[in-house]
Motif scaffolding. Sequence first.
Motif, PDB file in Angstrom:
ATOM      1  N   LEU A 199     -40.351 -67.193 -39.117  1.00  0.00           N
ATOM      2  CA  LEU A 199     -39.898 -66.418 -37.305  1.00  0.00           C
ATOM      3  C   LEU A 199     -41.054 -66.630 -36.505  1.00  0.00           C
ATOM      4  N   GLY A 200     -42.286 -66.533 -36.891  1.00  0.00           N
ATOM      5  CA  GLY A 200     -43.214 -66.734 -35.666  1.00  0.00           C
ATOM      6  C   GLY A 200     -42.874 -68.817 -34.907  1.00  0.00           C
ATOM      7  N   ARG A 201     -42.388 -69.089 -36.377  1.00  0.00           N
ATOM      8  CA  ARG A 201     -42.396 -70.999 -35.299  1.00  0.00           C
ATOM      9  C   ARG A 201     -41.261 -70.921 -34.945  1.00  0.00           C
ATOM     10  N   LEU A 202     -40.399 -69.408 -33.851  1.00  0.00           N
ATOM     11  CA  LEU A 202     -39.193 -70.125 -33.305  1.00  0.00           C
ATOM     12  C   LEU A 202     -39.936 -69.437 -32.161  1.00  0.00           C
ATOM     13  N   LEU A 258     -40.375 -57.019 -35.967  1.00  0.00           N
ATOM     14  CA  LEU A 258     -39.378 -57.166 -35.647  1.00  0.00           C
ATOM     15  C   LEU A 258     -38.892 -56.506 -35.011  1.00  0.00           C
ATOM     16  N   ARG A 259     -37.921 -56.510 -33.403  1.00  0.00           N
ATOM     17  CA  ARG A 259     -37.896 -55.979 -32.670  1.00  0.00           C
ATOM     18  C   ARG A 259     -36.659 -56.250 -32.886  1.00  0.00           C
ATOM     19  N   LEU A 260     -35.568 -55.208 -32.791  1.00  0.00           N
ATOM     20  CA  LEU A 260     -34.169 -55.055 -32.389  1.00  0.00           C
ATOM     21  C   LEU A 260     -34.269 -54.685 -31.191  1.00  0.00           C
ATOM     22  N   VAL A 261     -33.283 -55.901 -30.269  1.00  0.00           N
ATOM     23  CA  VAL A 261     -33.470 -55.797 -28.831  1.00  0.00           C
ATOM     24  C   VAL A 261     -32.139 -55.120 -28.545  1.00  0.00           C
ATOM     25  N   GLY A 262     -30.695 -55.183 -29.435  1.00  0.00           N
ATOM     26  CA  GLY A 262     -29.145 -55.430 -29.435  1.00  0.00           C
ATOM     27  C   GLY A 262     -28.586 -56.389 -29.913  1.00  0.00           C
ATOM     28  N   THR A 263     -27.307 -55.997 -29.282  1.00  0.00           N
ATOM     29  CA  THR A 263     -26.107 -56.935 -29.847  1.00  0.00           C
ATOM     30  C   THR A 263     -25.696 -57.197 -28.755  1.00  0.00           C
ATOM     31  N   ASP A 264     -25.530 -59.117 -28.579  1.00  0.00           N
ATOM     32  CA  ASP A 264     -25.213 -59.545 -28.046  1.00  0.00           C
ATOM     33  C   ASP A 264     -23.697 -59.352 -27.950  1.00  0.00           C
ATOM     34  N   ARG A 265     -22.835 -60.309 -27.002  1.00  0.00           N
ATOM     35  CA  ARG A 265     -21.670 -59.768 -25.987  1.00  0.00           C
ATOM     36  C   ARG A 265     -20.425 -60.600 -27.459  1.00  0.00           C
ATOM     37  N   LEU A 266     -21.016 -61.438 -28.323  1.00  0.00           N
ATOM     38  CA  LEU A 266     -20.573 -61.912 -29.880  1.00  0.00           C
ATOM     39  C   LEU A 266     -20.854 -61.050 -31.083  1.00  0.00           C
ATOM     40  N   GLY A 267     -21.068 -59.765 -30.788  1.00  0.00           N
ATOM     41  CA  GLY A 267     -21.428 -58.862 -31.194  1.00  0.00           C
ATOM     42  C   GLY A 267     -22.294 -58.916 -32.545  1.00  0.00           C
ATOM     43  N   GLN A 268     -23.659 -60.045 -32.120  1.00  0.00           N
ATOM     44  CA  GLN A 268     -24.005 -60.048 -33.123  1.00  0.00           C
ATOM     45  C   GLN A 268     -25.519 -59.372 -32.796  1.00  0.00           C
ATOM     46  N   PRO A 269     -26.176 -58.938 -33.910  1.00  0.00           N
ATOM     47  CA  PRO A 269     -27.673 -58.557 -34.015  1.00  0.00           C
ATOM     48  C   PRO A 269     -29.152 -59.404 -32.978  1.00  0.00           C
ATOM     49  N   ARG A 270     -29.419 -59.018 -32.325  1.00  0.00           N
ATOM     50  CA  ARG A 270     -30.600 -60.503 -32.314  1.00  0.00           C
ATOM     51  C   ARG A 270     -31.621 -59.559 -31.793  1.00  0.00           C
ATOM     52  N   PHE A 271     -33.136 -60.138 -32.319  1.00  0.00           N
ATOM     53  CA  PHE A 271     -33.667 -59.867 -32.567  1.00  0.00           C
ATOM     54  C   PHE A 271     -35.356 -60.891 -31.899  1.00  0.00           C
ATOM     55  N   GLN A 272     -36.115 -60.132 -31.556  1.00  0.00           N
ATOM     56  CA  GLN A 272     -37.001 -60.971 -31.443  1.00  0.00           C
ATOM     57  C   GLN A 272     -38.603 -60.597 -31.550  1.00  0.00           C
ATOM     58  N   LEU A 273     -39.572 -61.366 -32.229  1.00  0.00           N
ATOM     59  CA  LEU A 273     -40.724 -61.458 -32.746  1.00  0.00           C
ATOM     60  C   LEU A 273     -42.020 -60.935 -31.410  1.00  0.00           C
ATOM     61  N   PRO A 274     -42.873 -59.414 -31.728  1.00  0.00           N
ATOM     62  CA  PRO A 274     -43.480 -58.972 -30.877  1.00  0.00           C
ATOM     63  C   PRO A 274     -44.404 -60.350 -30.251  1.00  0.00           C
ATOM     64  N   ASP A 275     -44.673 -60.603 -29.063  1.00  0.00           N
ATOM     65  CA  ASP A 275     -45.979 -61.737 -29.145  1.00  0.00           C
ATOM     66  C   ASP A 275     -47.300 -61.907 -29.862  1.00  0.00           C
ATOM     67  N   LEU A 276     -47.931 -60.993 -29.977  1.00  0.00           N
ATOM     68  CA  LEU A 276     -48.669 -60.976 -31.002  1.00  0.00           C
ATOM     69  C   LEU A 276     -48.277 -60.875 -32.517  1.00  0.00           C
ATOM     70  N   ARG A 300     -45.639 -62.648 -34.269  1.00  0.00           N
ATOM     71  CA  ARG A 300     -45.376 -64.219 -33.310  1.00  0.00           C
ATOM     72  C   ARG A 300     -47.286 -64.633 -33.662  1.00  0.00           C
ATOM     73  N   CYS A 301     -48.080 -64.567 -32.557  1.00  0.00           N
ATOM     74  CA  CYS A 301     -49.524 -65.207 -32.995  1.00  0.00           C
ATOM     75  C   CYS A 301     -49.968 -64.907 -34.029  1.00  0.00           C
ATOM     76  N   HIS A 302     -49.820 -64.021 -34.725  1.00  0.00           N
ATOM     77  CA  HIS A 302     -50.150 -63.666 -36.176  1.00  0.00           C
ATOM     78  C   HIS A 302     -49.578 -64.134 -37.186  1.00  0.00           C
ATOM     79  N   ALA A 303     -48.372 -64.311 -37.036  1.00  0.00           N
ATOM     80  CA  ALA A 303     -47.330 -65.504 -38.336  1.00  0.00           C
ATOM     81  C   ALA A 303     -48.123 -66.857 -37.845  1.00  0.00           C
TER      82      ALA A 303
END
Length: 907
Positions: A498-501, A533-551, A553-556
């Motif tokens: 995930l850190g490379r995405l 990993l941060r759950l940033v919300g649900t998109d309009r397709l109904g999918q949960p969306r996640f985001q790695l905090p920057d640091l 991600r750099c650690h990964a």
Amino acid sequence: MVSFHVLGPLEVWAGGRPLRISGRKPRMLLATLLLDSNHLVSADLLVEVLWDRPPRSAQANLRTYTSALRSSLGARIRAEGSGYLIEVAPQDLDLLRFERLVAGRDPDSLAAALALWRGAPLADLPDHPMWARRLAPLHEVRLAAARELIAALLEQGAYGEAVALLRPLCAEHPFREDLWGQLMLALHWSGRQAEALACYTAIRRQLVAELGVEPGAGLRQVQARVLEGEPPPGAATGTVRVAEVVAPVPRQLPPDVPDFVGRVSESVALAAPVPLAVISGPPGSGKSALAVHAAHALTDRFPAGQLFLSMATTDPAELLAQALRALGATSVPDGAAERSALYRSILADRPMLVVLDDAMDASQVRPLLPGHGSSVIVTSRSKLTSLPGALQVHLEPLSRPEAEDLLRRIVGQARTAREPEAATAIVRACGYVPLAVRIAGARLAARPGWSLALFQNRLMDENRRIGELRIGDLDVRTGLDHSYRGLPMEAARALHTLGRLGGAAIPGWVVDAVLDRHLADDVSDALVDADLLRLVGTDRLGQPRFQLPDLVRCHALEQRPDPAALARVVAGWTATAELAIAKLPPTVFTLSSAAAQRWWQPPGALDMLTADPLAWFEVEHGALEDAVGLAASAGLAEQAWGLAAAMVPYLDLRCHFDTWQRTHRTALAAARVAGDRYGEAAMLRGLAQVCLYQDRYAESEEMFARARQAFRELGDMRAEATSVCGLGAVAQFRGRHPTALSHFRRALAMFDSMSDLPGAAYTRQAIGRVWLKSGDQAQAAHWLGQALRLAQELGDVHREGCVSVQLGGHHVERALEIFESLGDLHCGAYALQRLAGLQAARGELVHASTGLERALAVFRRLGDRSGQASSAELLGELYRSAGRVELASGYLSEAVALRGSLAAEGV
């Protein structure tokens, strides 16, 4: 200076005068941004606030509203990633001023805070559930502040001021007996006993009539005190109290952080003692700093003492022993249960403030919960939601202004003022995480000879960023390593990939692809619970969306990559994109890689995601482009160009030419490095099509020719035929009609030999178009008629629309209807242009000019200079015939200049 006011009707003031913000939706948009000022608010959430049923143009309308607000307010509002934020200094928003003043807790600050309220927040706007998270606690905070101020006034003997505050509060909260009791005492102590007793009669009547209950014991006791004529506190002679010191008073809190910044709303939430509060957040977010800061503000409430226990010792029995020794116990029981019982017994008589720092889990905390009037503040990387009744305070990164303020306090005002852009870049590279910003500031303070720009450049390399954020005993890596080691094996393995995405939000299924199994929610949950990993919300397709905090991600990035997992992620995007494309109108230009890997989500999930294929592409547009770049950088050339090619029908339909070029150039470079001739040819053919759309005919012809040659040598007749069609289109737009006819007839023969009906429909339309440009109406009608019938038989409505534009007459309105329903701006602009010609011939000049203006705007946006020139010329002729010479001259000059530039480039 612009100030904003939300504690009451929404108001904006500039230069001492009210600034009018018109329209309900722009006001709701501004209100939503202000409630999360200095933080990014996703565009999807804003759409949800503004519309119960969002129109298809919602995102475009949102951009329009934002632009209008920006014009009114200056550069305070900006787009960032997938959302918007408004930058507001604390003194410029009454909500932030209120929270800051309440946090001060002295009577003057509390009075100033309460004076900011002009009524219910945003009282002039329709209430929205999305606002409740921010607004609902404010009423309780206001009430708590008022009660604290009233208590101070009563203690000071300012009974009249207390009465003035209490009367409206009792009206707002007619059944709050505690408020009525305070009002009765304030009236009584100010010599108004009759009014005090009348208050009791009034509240008793309300309780009996509306709730069927008598006043509680507390209020009855206040009535008795009034009837007995109890004097004000301090009026009677006090009695002498003798106290015996029988135990030490622990004062274990570490020093407060002198440069503490931000966390205003969190500090407000912790300003009043609660039985249990849990402060959670990712590594380095300042959990301990906030706990200590809040605890110092509460020390006066707990004169019996304050305990501070570091939970790094995982054995609760040892922690209890430490606490008991601090409480003066002369002997400590052996068992954990006996120690816990003694600990609770001592604190039952001596309520204290207890801070439990860096707890691992709820089981470690439970034996140390005293109850009986004590207050406990716990810090933990997890939310510990299994602890009942806990006030949950979760920390996110600081806002940008807060992070810059912290850096400025450490490095110095003068130094950051000299390089403000570098300061902003440094805190951004730190992810606005307090520990990282503190370390960055400390490193700069230790090296006064460094420029901020020098350190900024060192942080820009994501592969070495974590190593740069270390000084003395402060190290970002330490906290991240600790969290990483606590993960289950699968979660740790997923984090590597995930850190490379990249830093964009990803849909939940990506974690499934990384692990090559469906329903990997347990892994996502583990990473979210660990705040990695941060759950940033649900998109309009109904999918949960996640985001790695920057640091994180750099650690990964420091871990070894898993090439197979990266390939599966790209394969998942390719499979879903191809399924979505299959539900769009067919296009003759589609190319695909048979050898490229596909990774399939469960059929039900795929069908749900691609039920509206255009919606899926709009949501995942950026992620798809990122995936092409990911595949290319990982050396997965076939995956890169296969996904880029799969996106073409959507990019063509929606005229996303910039994305088209970027993805194809990236994949083209990867194919060349890998020696993949077919992939190279496919990308050349796609790039040639964009050049054709943008009137770069020389480039287009050269790339079409190279693609054709490669496809012929590789033996792919269909791909060769599509390239020959491209050569025909270039020749036609250059006015070389015989050459164009030759190319199109050759392509038609190839399509017919393969029984490729969509290809045959396209080439018949192309031949008809050339005859139309040549002035041979009979031949044009013959070929276009064949193309129309074939398109209708195939159910290819887009091709039907293209043919209808060229047939003209009553067909044009049908074409416009088709293109508008498909959202095809480019073809729609040509339909508008053709329709305008018909309208002008009928004398409908207003309709004609309106349509041409719309078409011209589209051509300008897409860089189609040929379409732009023809539309400008038609507008000029239209206005000249209407006698508007000056306006006509401007459009005709634009057309001449455009045609001149095209001629100069040899197109």
